[in-house]
Design a protein around this motif. Structure first.
Motif, mmCIF file in Angstrom:
data_model
loop_
_atom_site.group_PDB
_atom_site.id
_atom_site.type_symbol
_atom_site.label_atom_id
_atom_site.label_comp_id
_atom_site.label_asym_id
_atom_site.label_seq_id
_atom_site.Cartn_x
_atom_site.Cartn_y
_atom_site.Cartn_z
ATOM 1 N N ALA A 276 0.939 -1.194 -0.138
ATOM 2 C CA ALA A 276 -0.170 -0.131 -0.083
ATOM 3 C C ALA A 276 0.926 1.205 0.031
ATOM 4 O O ALA A 276 0.792 2.192 -0.737
ATOM 5 N N ALA A 277 1.937 0.972 0.691
ATOM 6 C CA ALA A 277 2.827 2.318 0.795
ATOM 7 C C ALA A 277 3.548 2.455 -0.527
ATOM 8 O O ALA A 277 3.584 3.792 -0.979
ATOM 9 N N ALA A 278 3.786 1.566 -1.333
ATOM 10 C CA ALA A 278 4.364 1.484 -2.696
ATOM 11 C C ALA A 278 3.337 2.107 -3.506
ATOM 12 O O ALA A 278 3.734 3.215 -4.471
ATOM 13 N N LEU A 279 2.012 1.848 -3.400
ATOM 14 C CA LEU A 279 1.032 2.513 -4.352
ATOM 15 C C LEU A 279 0.908 4.003 -4.037
ATOM 16 O O LEU A 279 0.862 4.512 -4.904
ATOM 17 N N HIS A 280 0.806 4.338 -2.816
ATOM 18 C CA HIS A 280 0.839 5.539 -2.446
ATOM 19 C C HIS A 280 1.927 6.448 -2.961
ATOM 20 O O HIS A 280 1.739 7.779 -3.376
ATOM 21 N N ALA A 281 3.116 5.968 -2.939
ATOM 22 C CA ALA A 281 4.364 6.737 -3.414
ATOM 23 C C ALA A 281 4.215 6.810 -4.930
ATOM 24 O O ALA A 281 4.565 8.062 -5.276
ATOM 25 N N ARG A 282 3.519 5.937 -5.789
ATOM 26 C CA ARG A 282 3.263 6.264 -7.183
ATOM 27 C C ARG A 282 2.351 7.382 -7.350
ATOM 28 O O ARG A 282 2.308 8.158 -8.144
ATOM 29 N N GLN A 283 1.421 7.505 -6.377
ATOM 30 C CA GLN A 283 0.418 8.497 -6.678
ATOM 31 C C GLN A 283 0.952 9.817 -6.150
ATOM 32 O O GLN A 283 0.794 10.764 -6.932
ATOM 33 N N VAL A 284 1.975 10.023 -5.382
ATOM 34 C CA VAL A 284 2.540 11.320 -5.080
ATOM 35 C C VAL A 284 3.458 11.697 -6.409
ATOM 36 O O VAL A 284 3.502 12.702 -6.741
ATOM 37 N N GLN A 285 3.910 10.497 -6.960
ATOM 38 C CA GLN A 285 4.813 10.748 -8.184
ATOM 39 C C GLN A 285 3.936 11.166 -9.379
ATOM 40 O O GLN A 285 4.441 12.070 -10.059
ATOM 41 N N GLU A 286 2.666 10.448 -9.696
ATOM 42 C CA GLU A 286 1.864 10.790 -10.619
ATOM 43 C C GLU A 286 1.441 12.201 -10.661
ATOM 44 O O GLU A 286 1.067 12.961 -11.413
#
Length: 528
Positions: A276-286
């Motif tokens: 879940a943390a990895a998914l949210h990190a991608r959201q920040v990047q996006e």
């Protein structure tokens, strides 16, 4: 405090309105009503604190109204208006919570004010106690949040305390992290991202069970899934929870410069937290690279940004050479090229901010080396400040770069084409003059040494110590400044310029120009 009078007799309502000077004693006559039903409709809109009510009224009487007030979320006090023949009702009203009563036939302003002031003191004490209780409850909840959050962070680093943390977050019947499936009685959590560029993220108001910091401006929240969402489709439950937090954030973060909520996944075991943390990190990047300003982000592309690409150090070096050699025409060209490349490669946000911060600091150093004056304001704005820390979007980072480069270019911070005579040594000054007079000829360091009648090695060492650069570097710089001056006029071909500044051929000239100035002679001509 706001007072509402409830009585079905207009003369009583008018009498109470004019009987006392309400404002002088700290009260506001907010309005009146004919019966209990009308009064209930006014309680919230008028923010009523004290109700003075008759007991015998049509539709809803005073007893029913006082019973309604007892269940009100915000404490509201009541005072009863009574006649001598309905004292039985007065006793019932007092049992239900009425604070005092006033006899209509003998009502006097002084006695009414005394009763109101007593009720006001009691109500204020009650509300203070309620506020303190709420604060205690929030502090207790916050303490539990912090403890759980700290333990979660420690577990992810050490893998210690798994069983206890698993049970506390997901219930005693939750399966171990490594097992598949979930018990019917285990709890589910929803992961959400809270991202804000505020100096310190305060996440305790979110109602989360625990939180995990992902970066300085991003926090992963674990919120309990609503009971009705436990068996619902996962996406629907996550989005509903995210939307609810978004609505709360619109109030709580109304003055924050930029924030958004990232919808995550349903989590049933500790092993689900890191994905879940990895998914949210991608959201920040996006969102960092996106043109969208949506407050709720639901997409998270799988591709890791920036993988397989090195940061564009070569373009950054070209830009810095423009600063060093006062190539004002190349400032914008290379700044745009640099930002365009970073936008295409989509590197990690923190890496990009560090990369750009280094650029801004190096630019100051290069400008100073070139003889720059009045750099204090530039360093105040772009080197020593936190101009980049407030950038939550890549387009904001690009704008900082353009503004910084424009300041160096437009304010004339860099000296002109003449070499800086920083030495009083007569040999140094003589060799500088020799280079300025003979740059168009194929002169060498041996020619320079012969001219000043020193050995080549001694002159080279002396010059480097005095000037901070080699003889050949100074000669190249002089030639490049003259080449730029001739290219700006547009009157000469590139090969003609090469010959005019002492190069044997156009190819060698173009290679040297690109290395020194940061762009080819053709590009320089186009951007002049």
């Amino acid at each position: 405090m706001n007072v509402l009078v409830v009585d079905d007799e207009p003369i009583i309502r008018l009498g109470l309105r004019t009987l006392v000077d309400w404002e002088m004693h700290g009260f506001h006559y907010a309005g009146d009503a004919e019966d209990g039903l009308e009064a209930v409709e006014l309680l919230e809109s008028l923010q009523i604190d004290i109700v003075i009510t008759d007991l015998i009224m049509p539709r809803m009487d005073g007893i029913a109204l006082i019973r309604e007030l007892r269940d009100w979320t915000r404490p509201i006090s009541s005072i009863v208006l009574s006649c001598m023949d309905d004292f039985t009702y007065v006793k019932e009203a007092m049992k239900l919570g009425a604070k005092d009563y006033i006899l209509k036939p003998t009502m006097e302003p002084e006695s009414l004010i005394d009763i109101l002031l007593g009720v006001k003191r009691e109500l204020e004490a009650q509300r203070n106690e309620q506020r303190e209780q709420q604060i205690r409850e929030l502090e207790l909840a916050s303490t539990k949040q912090m403890q759980l959050s700290n333990r979660l962070q420690a577990y992810l680093q050490t893998k210690l305390g798994e069983a206890e943390l698993q049970a506390e977050l997901f219930g005693a019947d939750a399966p171990p992290s490594g097992s598949a499936g979930a018990s019917a009685s285990s709890s589910s959590l929803v992961s959400l991202l809270l991202h804000t560029s505020a100096a310190v993220i305060d996440w305790r108001w979110t109602g989360c069970l625990a939180a995990l910091p992902l970066a300085a401006d991003s926090t992963l929240l674990l919120l309990p899934a609503a009971a009705e969402q436990q068996d619902a489709a996962e996406d629907g439950g996550v989005y509903a929870t995210a939307a609810a937090l978004e609505r709360a954030a619109e109030v709580r973060l109304a003055h924050a410069p930029d924030w958004f909520i990232g919808a995550g996944v349903v989590i049933r075991r500790l092993a689900d937290v890191q994905p879940a943390a990895a998914l949210h990190a991608r959201q920040v990047q996006e969102r960092f690279y996106s043109s969208s300003w949506n407050r709720l982000v639901v997409h998270a592309p799988e591709a890791a940004c920036g993988q397989g690409h090195a940061l564009p150090f070569e373009i950054r070096s070209d830009l810095l050479r423009c600063v060093l050699h006062n190539n004002s025409e190349g400032y914008r060209h290379h700044a745009e090229a640099l930002c365009r490349k970073l936008g295409e490669q989509r590197h990690d946000k923190e890496k990009v901010l560090i990369f750009i911060q280094e650029l801004l600091a190096l630019a100051a150093g290069y400008a100073r080396e070139r003889g720059c004056a009045a750099l204090e304001r530039y360093e105040e704005l772009y080197v020593n400040s936190k101009a980049l820390s407030g950038c939550s979007r890549f387009e904001q980072v690009s704008e900082v770069v353009f503004q910084a480069m424009s300041m160096l270019m437009e304010n004339g911070l860099v000296v002109g084409k003449e070499p800086v005579h920083r030495s009083t040594n007569p040999f140094i000054r003589k060799v500088l003059t020799y280079m300025m007079d003979n740059y168009a000829s194929p002169i060498s360091t041996s020619d320079m040494a012969d001219y000043v009648r020193l050995s080549r090695s001694y002159l080279s060492d002396l010059y480097s110590k005095e000037m901070g650069e080699s003889l050949s570097e100074t000669l190249t710089r002089i030639r490049m400044e003259e080449a730029k001056r001739r290219l700006r006029t547009g009157e000469m071909k590139v090969y003609e310029v090469a010959d005019a500044v002492g190069f044997p051929d156009a190819k060698t000239f173009a290679k040297t120009f690109k290395r020194a100035v940061g762009c080819s002679p053709k590009e320089f001509e186009k951007n002049k």
